[in-house]
Structure formats: structure tokens, C-alpha cells
Design an enzyme around this catalytic site. Structure first.
Site, PDB file in Angstrom:
ATOM      1  N   GLU A  35       0.817  -1.219   0.000  1.00 60.95           N
ATOM      2  CA  GLU A  35       0.000   0.000   0.000  1.00 60.95           C
ATOM      3  C   GLU A  35       0.850   1.269   0.000  1.00 60.95           C
ATOM      4  O   GLU A  35       0.459   2.272  -0.593  1.00 60.95           O
ATOM      5  CB  GLU A  35      -0.944  -0.019   1.211  1.00 60.95           C
ATOM      6  CG  GLU A  35      -1.863  -1.244   1.276  1.00 60.95           C
ATOM      7  CD  GLU A  35      -2.921  -1.265   0.173  1.00 60.95           C
ATOM      8  OE1 GLU A  35      -3.019  -0.289  -0.578  1.00 60.95           O
ATOM      9  OE2 GLU A  35      -3.634  -2.278   0.071  1.00 60.95           O
ATOM     10  N   GLU A  64      -5.256   4.597  -0.852  1.00 58.67           N
ATOM     11  CA  GLU A  64      -4.188   3.649  -0.522  1.00 58.67           C
ATOM     12  C   GLU A  64      -3.613   3.942   0.869  1.00 58.67           C
ATOM     13  O   GLU A  64      -3.220   3.024   1.585  1.00 58.67           O
ATOM     14  CB  GLU A  64      -3.077   3.682  -1.568  1.00 58.67           C
ATOM     15  CG  GLU A  64      -3.519   3.391  -3.011  1.00 58.67           C
ATOM     16  CD  GLU A  64      -4.072   1.990  -3.231  1.00 58.67           C
ATOM     17  OE1 GLU A  64      -4.108   1.189  -2.280  1.00 58.67           O
ATOM     18  OE2 GLU A  64      -4.465   1.697  -4.378  1.00 58.67           O
ATOM     19  N   HIS A  67      -5.733   2.295   3.269  1.00 60.67           N
ATOM     20  CA  HIS A  67      -5.436   0.862   3.333  1.00 60.67           C
ATOM     21  C   HIS A  67      -4.159   0.610   4.141  1.00 60.67           C
ATOM     22  O   HIS A  67      -4.069  -0.357   4.887  1.00 60.67           O
ATOM     23  CB  HIS A  67      -5.266   0.295   1.924  1.00 60.67           C
ATOM     24  CG  HIS A  67      -6.520   0.387   1.095  1.00 60.67           C
ATOM     25  ND1 HIS A  67      -6.529   0.095  -0.253  1.00 60.67           N
ATOM     26  CD2 HIS A  67      -7.780   0.729   1.418  1.00 60.67           C
ATOM     27  CE1 HIS A  67      -7.771   0.256  -0.712  1.00 60.67           C
ATOM     28  NE2 HIS A  67      -8.541   0.653   0.280  1.00 60.67           N
ATOM     29  N   GLU A 135      -2.025  -2.916  -9.224  1.00 59.96           N
ATOM     30  CA  GLU A 135      -3.270  -3.327  -8.578  1.00 59.96           C
ATOM     31  C   GLU A 135      -3.451  -4.845  -8.671  1.00 59.96           C
ATOM     32  O   GLU A 135      -3.875  -5.485  -7.711  1.00 59.96           O
ATOM     33  CB  GLU A 135      -4.477  -2.617  -9.219  1.00 59.96           C
ATOM     34  CG  GLU A 135      -4.503  -1.104  -9.020  1.00 59.96           C
ATOM     35  CD  GLU A 135      -4.722  -0.690  -7.571  1.00 59.96           C
ATOM     36  OE1 GLU A 135      -5.288  -1.488  -6.795  1.00 59.96           O
ATOM     37  OE2 GLU A 135      -4.326   0.431  -7.201  1.00 59.96           O
ATOM     38  N   GLU A 165      -8.715  -3.489  -4.709  1.00 60.59           N
ATOM     39  CA  GLU A 165      -7.717  -3.576  -5.786  1.00 60.59           C
ATOM     40  C   GLU A 165      -8.414  -3.793  -7.124  1.00 60.59           C
ATOM     41  O   GLU A 165      -8.032  -3.239  -8.151  1.00 60.59           O
ATOM     42  CB  GLU A 165      -6.739  -4.738  -5.540  1.00 60.59           C
ATOM     43  CG  GLU A 165      -6.081  -4.772  -4.171  1.00 60.59           C
ATOM     44  CD  GLU A 165      -5.177  -3.591  -3.906  1.00 60.59           C
ATOM     45  OE1 GLU A 165      -4.761  -2.928  -4.873  1.00 60.59           O
ATOM     46  OE2 GLU A 165      -4.890  -3.321  -2.721  1.00 60.59           O
ATOM     47  N   HIS A 168     -10.018  -0.540  -8.206  1.00 54.25           N
ATOM     48  CA  HIS A 168      -8.998   0.403  -8.679  1.00 54.25           C
ATOM     49  C   HIS A 168      -8.477   0.018 -10.057  1.00 54.25           C
ATOM     50  O   HIS A 168      -8.261   0.869 -10.919  1.00 54.25           O
ATOM     51  CB  HIS A 168      -7.831   0.463  -7.693  1.00 54.25           C
ATOM     52  CG  HIS A 168      -8.210   1.084  -6.385  1.00 54.25           C
ATOM     53  ND1 HIS A 168      -7.379   1.057  -5.290  1.00 54.25           N
ATOM     54  CD2 HIS A 168      -9.324   1.743  -5.998  1.00 54.25           C
ATOM     55  CE1 HIS A 168      -7.979   1.680  -4.281  1.00 54.25           C
ATOM     56  NE2 HIS A 168      -9.154   2.096  -4.687  1.00 54.25           N
TER      57      HIS A 168
END
Lengths: 189, 72
Positions: A35, A64, A67, A135, A165, A168
Site C-alpha cells: 500500500e 491507498e 489501506h 493493482e 484492488e 482500482h
């Protein structure tokens, strides 16, 4: 600038003290496809990318960091109050002698995070494709961590992160479509 | 299905930019972005020499690249 909300993006629950699992999870904290790499990659690339996709990099890069906090919370909870003996059994003695119980940006093999993990090529297509690849690699890493984890509550949070992920990646693929579009043709040369 | 090999965009220019602003910027969008699976029986260059010099057998995959600033 950023505003900070003092809560996690998704709850993190950990069932048992498990330093070994923390050792695996640290891959998503300071690893190549982790991340931190993701956040820094996107937030850095946004300066020189065409205007239509700056906002996307800004938003995903920011997420991110959310995360990253979740991973940090997991690692912290998995190792909090673990004895040096427990850390040693989990293969974390080298970490303990260097950091005590502190978190650090390295991967599960102990290699410190390096900017070589990320790239800003300046070519919008190359940069967005790198982001898509990142990703997918992060998604794979979450899968392999879930495979070696038998903590159902932690896995619930990891499944949430894996799903992000996927979203994204989809958004970055849409960014490629935007960059490919023929609108905004240069009319005066 | 034709596409351009290059796209243009107009970056934001701040009144406080110290360097002389470039108002139009470009980036390459080479043909492999658009082809998907290469269709069968795609037209080839007329001579082997042409193909060799272009680095590909197929004009549809050839992407011209000019030095920045040399674009016409």
C-alpha cells in the site's frame, strides 16, 4: 492538503495474537506491491499526467493511505504484547532486535522499502499500465496472504482490501480508455 | 477503425508559473492500444526491405515517432 478522519476505512478485527501472520502481512505494508508503494506511486504520478486523470490518481492514492493504516492496524494488533520469545518463534527475532515492537516499512523478507519499487515514466500510457499491473499484483498478494491465514475476522478485512484492488484496476483501465479517446484533437499546429 | 498516434491536452497554467508555460502537451498513443487481437490477413508492407526498416511486417502496427518539437 488532506483532512483526516479518525477511523479506519473498514473495521479491522484480529482474533488471536499471531506474529507469524504479521510477518506475512508486512508485505502489504512495505513490500514492492504494498500500500505504501501504491500511495506514493499514484500521488507522485498525478503531477505530470493529463488533466482528465489527475483526479483519479489523487483519489486512489489517498485511499491507498487508508489501506496502509488498516494493514498497520492489523500488524500492530497481531504483535501487540507478544513476548520476544513469541516473536522469535515467528521468525521475527531480526525485526525485534532492530525495532522492538515498532512497525517498519519492509517486506516480509525484511528488505526495507525502496523507491525502486515505484516508477513515474512520464508517458501517460506507461504510467497507467504500471498502475494497473500494481493493482493486480496487490490483489494476488492479498489472495496468497488469505491462503496462509486462518484468522476469519482478519480475512474478512483482507477480502475487503482485495476487492478494492479490483475496483482500482477497473478505474485505471477506464483511465486508459480516456487517454485513448480521440477528443481534444489538436486543431492548430 | 483509424486512430491518431498522438493525443493532445491542455494543462492548467497558473498565473504564478515561473517557467514559460507550454499550453499544449502531447503523448503517444501507439497502435497496439487499439488493435486487440491482431486480425488475420492484415495488410503487409510491399517489400521485405520496407518491413525490415519499419521493424514490423504490418503498417497498421507501425508507430511513427518524431523527436519532441519536430512534429508536423
Amino acid at each position: 492538503m488532506w483532512y483526516y478522519e479518525k477511523k479506519l476505512q473498514y473495521p479491522v478485527k484480529v482474533r488471536e495474537c499471531n506474529p507469524r501472520l504479521a510477518k506475512y502481512l508486512i508485505e502489504q505494508y512495505g513490500g514492492a506491491d504494498g500500500e505504501l508503494s501504491a500511495a506514493l506511486r499514484y500521488l507522485n504520478q498525478r503531477y505530470t499526467i493529463p488533466g482528465k486523470v489527475i483526479g483519479l490518481l489523487n483519489d486512489i492514492g489517498t485511499e491507498e493511505f487508508a489501506h496502509l493504516e488498516m494493514i498497520a492496524t492489523m500488524v500492530y494488533k497481531l504483535t501487540k504484547d507478544a513476548s520476544p520469545e513469541q516473536l522469535k518463534e515467528a521468525g521475527l527475532a531480526p525485526h525485534y532486535v532492530n525495532h522492538d515492537g515498532a512497525l517498519f516499512y519492509h517486506n516480509s523478507a525484511g528488505n526495507p522499502w525502496t523507491a525502486e519499487y515505484i516508477q513515474a515514466k512520464g508517458d501517460p500510457i506507461a504510467d497507467i499500465y504500471e498502475d494497473i499491473a500494481a493493482e493486480e499484483k496487490a490483489r494476488a498478494t492479498y489472495q496468497w496472504i488469505i491462503n496462509v491465514s486462518d484468522d476469519p475476522e482478519l480475512n474478512d478485512s483482507l477480502r475487503f482490501l482485495r476487492e478494492r484492488e479490483i475496483v482500482h484496476s477497473q478505474r485505471f483501465r477506464e483511465a486508459v480508455e480516456i487517454l485513448k479517446e480521440e477528443r481534444d484533437k489538436k486543431t492548430i499546429f | 477503425m483509424s486512430h491518431t498516434n498522438k493525443k493532445y491536452w491542455y494543462p492548467y497554467v497558473s498565473p504564478y508559473d515561473p517557467c514559460k508555460p507550454i499550453t499544449v502537451k502531447s503523448y503517444p498513443t501507439p497502435p497496439q492500444l487499439y488493435m486487440g487481437f491482431q486480425p488475420p490477413n492484415l495488410a503487409q508492407f510491399e517489400t521485405p526491405k520496407q518491413a525490415l526498416f519499419h521493424g514490423t511486417l504490418w503498417p497498421a502496427l507501425y508507430s511513427k515517432y518524431d523527436k519532441r518539437g519536430d512534429e508536423t
